[in-house]
Motif scaffolding. Sequence first.
Motif, short mmCIF file in Angstrom:
data_model
loop_
_atom_site.label_atom_id
_atom_site.label_comp_id
_atom_site.label_asym_id
_atom_site.label_seq_id
_atom_site.Cartn_x
_atom_site.Cartn_y
_atom_site.Cartn_z
N ILE A 143 0.83 -1.21 0.00
CA ILE A 143 0.00 0.00 0.00
C ILE A 143 0.86 1.26 0.00
O ILE A 143 0.59 2.21 -0.74
CB ILE A 143 -0.93 0.02 1.24
N THR A 144 1.94 1.27 0.81
CA THR A 144 2.76 2.48 0.88
C THR A 144 3.27 2.87 -0.49
O THR A 144 3.30 4.05 -0.84
CB THR A 144 3.96 2.30 1.84
N MET A 145 3.62 1.87 -1.29
CA MET A 145 4.15 2.18 -2.62
C MET A 145 3.04 2.42 -3.64
O MET A 145 3.10 3.32 -4.45
CB MET A 145 5.08 1.06 -3.07
N LEU A 146 2.00 1.60 -3.56
CA LEU A 146 0.92 1.65 -4.54
C LEU A 146 0.19 3.00 -4.49
O LEU A 146 -0.14 3.58 -5.52
CB LEU A 146 -0.06 0.52 -4.25
N PHE A 147 -0.05 3.51 -3.28
CA PHE A 147 -0.78 4.76 -3.15
C PHE A 147 0.16 5.94 -2.97
O PHE A 147 -0.14 7.05 -3.36
CB PHE A 147 -1.76 4.69 -1.98
N GLY A 148 1.32 5.67 -2.34
CA GLY A 148 2.26 6.75 -2.06
C GLY A 148 2.90 7.32 -3.32
O GLY A 148 3.00 8.53 -3.47
N ALA A 149 3.30 6.45 -4.23
CA ALA A 149 4.03 6.92 -5.41
C ALA A 149 3.18 7.83 -6.30
O ALA A 149 3.62 8.93 -6.65
CB ALA A 149 4.57 5.73 -6.20
N PRO A 150 1.94 7.45 -6.67
CA PRO A 150 1.13 8.37 -7.48
C PRO A 150 0.85 9.69 -6.77
O PRO A 150 0.87 10.76 -7.39
CB PRO A 150 -0.18 7.60 -7.70
N PHE A 151 0.64 9.63 -5.46
CA PHE A 151 0.38 10.84 -4.69
C PHE A 151 1.58 11.78 -4.77
O PHE A 151 1.46 12.98 -4.99
CB PHE A 151 0.07 10.47 -3.24
N PHE A 152 2.76 11.19 -4.63
CA PHE A 152 3.98 11.98 -4.68
C PHE A 152 4.15 12.62 -6.06
O PHE A 152 4.48 13.80 -6.19
CB PHE A 152 5.18 11.10 -4.35
N ILE A 153 3.91 11.84 -7.11
CA ILE A 153 4.07 12.35 -8.48
C ILE A 153 3.11 13.52 -8.73
O ILE A 153 3.49 14.55 -9.29
CB ILE A 153 3.84 11.21 -9.50
N LEU A 154 1.88 13.37 -8.24
CA LEU A 154 0.89 14.42 -8.40
C LEU A 154 1.35 15.71 -7.73
O LEU A 154 1.33 16.80 -8.33
CB LEU A 154 -0.42 13.95 -7.75
N LEU A 155 1.81 15.58 -6.49
CA LEU A 155 2.26 16.73 -5.73
C LEU A 155 3.47 17.36 -6.39
O LEU A 155 3.60 18.57 -6.51
CB LEU A 155 2.59 16.27 -4.30
N PHE A 156 4.38 16.51 -6.87
CA PHE A 156 5.61 16.98 -7.47
C PHE A 156 5.34 17.74 -8.77
O PHE A 156 5.95 18.76 -9.05
CB PHE A 156 6.54 15.79 -7.71
N ARG A 157 4.40 17.25 -9.55
CA ARG A 157 4.06 17.91 -10.82
C ARG A 157 3.54 19.31 -10.58
O ARG A 157 3.81 20.24 -11.34
CB ARG A 157 3.01 17.09 -11.58
N LYS A 158 2.78 19.47 -9.49
CA LYS A 158 2.21 20.78 -9.18
C LYS A 158 3.27 21.76 -8.72
O LYS A 158 3.20 22.94 -8.98
CB LYS A 158 1.16 20.63 -8.07
N LYS A 159 4.25 21.26 -7.97
CA LYS A 159 5.14 22.17 -7.26
C LYS A 159 6.59 22.10 -7.71
O LYS A 159 7.47 22.61 -7.05
CB LYS A 159 5.06 21.86 -5.76
N LYS A 160 6.86 21.45 -8.84
CA LYS A 160 8.26 21.17 -9.13
C LYS A 160 9.10 22.42 -9.38
O LYS A 160 10.29 22.42 -9.13
CB LYS A 160 8.41 20.20 -10.29
N GLU A 161 8.47 23.52 -9.81
CA GLU A 161 9.24 24.74 -10.07
C GLU A 161 9.86 25.28 -8.80
O GLU A 161 11.00 25.72 -8.79
CB GLU A 161 8.34 25.82 -10.69
N SER A 162 9.12 25.21 -7.70
CA SER A 162 9.59 25.84 -6.47
C SER A 162 10.39 24.89 -5.60
O SER A 162 10.70 25.19 -4.47
CB SER A 162 8.39 26.36 -5.68
#
Lengths: 321, 362
Positions: free
Chosen positions: B340-359
């Motif tokens: 679960i940590t990987m299955l749900f954690g990884a997409p969540f991280f990618i989503l957050l990273f895409r939004k904020k990667k500039e800063s």
Amino acid sequence: MDRNYIIATVVIIGVIVCGVILYAFYSGQTAQQLETLQNLVDDTNYKTSLDAIPEKIISLAPSTTEILYALGLDEKVVAVSDYCNYPYDFAAWIAEDKIKSIGRFDAPNMEVIASLDPDLILGTGGVQGATADTLRNLDYKVLILNPPNIAGVMQNIELVGNATGKTAEAATLINNLNSRIDAVINTVASAEFTPSVYYEVWYDPTSLWTAGSKAWQNELIEKAGGVNIFADQELEYFQSSAEAVIDRNPDIILLPAQGMGFGEPFWGTLDDVKARPGWSTTSAVQNEGLVQVDSDTIARAGPRVADIIEDLAEAFHPELY
Amino acid sequence: MSSDETEITYFRRASRWKYIVILLIAALIAIIIVSLNVGYAQISFGKILTILGKQVPLLDSIVDSSLILPSEAAIILQIRLPRIIAGVVVGAALAASGVVYQGVFRNPMADSYVLGVSAGAACGASFSILFGAGFSFFGLRIIQVAAFIGALFAMFLVYNISRVGPRVPVTTLLLCGIAVNFFLYSIVALLEVIAGDELHAIVFWLIGGFSNVLWSDIWAVFPFIAVGISISYFYARSLNLLAMGEETAQHLGLNVERVKQILLVLASLVTAAAVSLSGLVGFVGLMVPHVTRLVVGPDHRILFPASTMIGAIFLVICDALARVVATPFASTLELPVGIITMLFGAPFFILLFRKKKESYAL
């Protein structure tokens, strides 16, 4: 002299007629047997065709080994897996070179198999599916026996009987097993109480595994007059939780006596099981319902199916035995 | 900017940090309470409060527990609560040590397993599964002790191999860590091949999980983790200095080698204690610090405590999901929390990273 001629003529004609009748009879039987050998359909619906009764057979799995020996094919089995331990101590046989080992059940050694040049290979499903494909690509005759239930075991025994020219022996064995199982069903039918049963597949600090309605053990428990607490879960073996076991409150906890096969059982001692957090509230722990069963007999879909059903019925309904 | 202004912005920020910490503590408590309600057995919230109230001295005489079944009390107190607390402890430990590793190595790929800690723990655990049956160590399970010792052994091995004179350059440390990781994992693979029946135990331990954890298992590791995290927190300023580069930090008066040494030992101790409890739960140590950095910024004085708490929250949520996410397929089906940590954690991280990667800044 005339009389002698007549007698001679009658004898000669008689011999010829008998010969013709015998020939017709045997060739008919051989044709029938050949037709059986050429139409062997296994549990994967794969059709195998043999040209003659196999002389060298390899068994890749403990359950298929048990079927072969139950049909009296002792002389024809040339190799078994390292996990085969019934009806003989095959590990000792392998050490004495009385029989060959194909190695691990989940990773058979192809070179050993090829060097033995078998006429027939018996295996089971699951991890052996890929092995079977490889062997068939190499033109070996492979039967996959992966019965979903007790009826499937009987079909498997019939199939192996057909493939090895032991049709009559197979029929006798099937009748014997069925009548023993029917006897148990009749006995437990008079029981006033159907115990709920938890069958433990695995327990350690990381997880708990058990058997659902699609598992082989579900039917064994039913036939022996019990009901699997996870019979409503349409699964084979699955990870569940201790809280589900405690909530469903089993009367009997079935523990595989030798763990997953041989060696130390994963569940430790009966006291360890009783001391698991929260398990003391279950009926099984409170009423001495912890039952050890032979790990192999309960796990193998083979000819010992009647043995395990009898053992389970005795454990579930001691008052009837 | 004058020094006064700097001070004012600092205090403004520090007061905001206070709110973040309070908010996270509140969130952690809320998540614990919610996840107490999550599981196969349907036990009402009122009953859960009654069961818990019965455990509190003074309150127990007022609480009426006559309606509670013994099995319900057992499920809450002996199965769900230990699981949740194990999630808090392990999540906090992995995330905290993740921040330290990423800070010391100044490398976004560094995680709590980088110094061979995971491979060492896996090796120790596998050995004890194969050869340690029946032994115990002061009442502790042998696998827990062996994993802990294995993890620390691997860490000391890596540290000593990569030492060049008195210094331990980050690059050699990382490379040695990778080499030792591969070496130890090959031993684990070898043990798996010869394991036979015990293969299951090794495989399940490598996936990680704490479904059937005991209170005694948790108390055994808690002191290491609590002390390790507490001491590491006082090095938050040092980690900020290290972020500017080792040379700069040295010039600014930081005893770089000594601080590195202390922090790596502490972080490895914390990780070793955590994995000895839970097996190898992946992703938490690597990703939680990054997620936290995206939210609170790179200052370790807030990053460290916030990561610790988000790690705890994340793992408690994941374990609650593990209990229920598969129930539509079969009501008693669970999944391993490590998946679960990987299955749900990884997409969540990618989503957050895409939004904020500039800063984003490490």
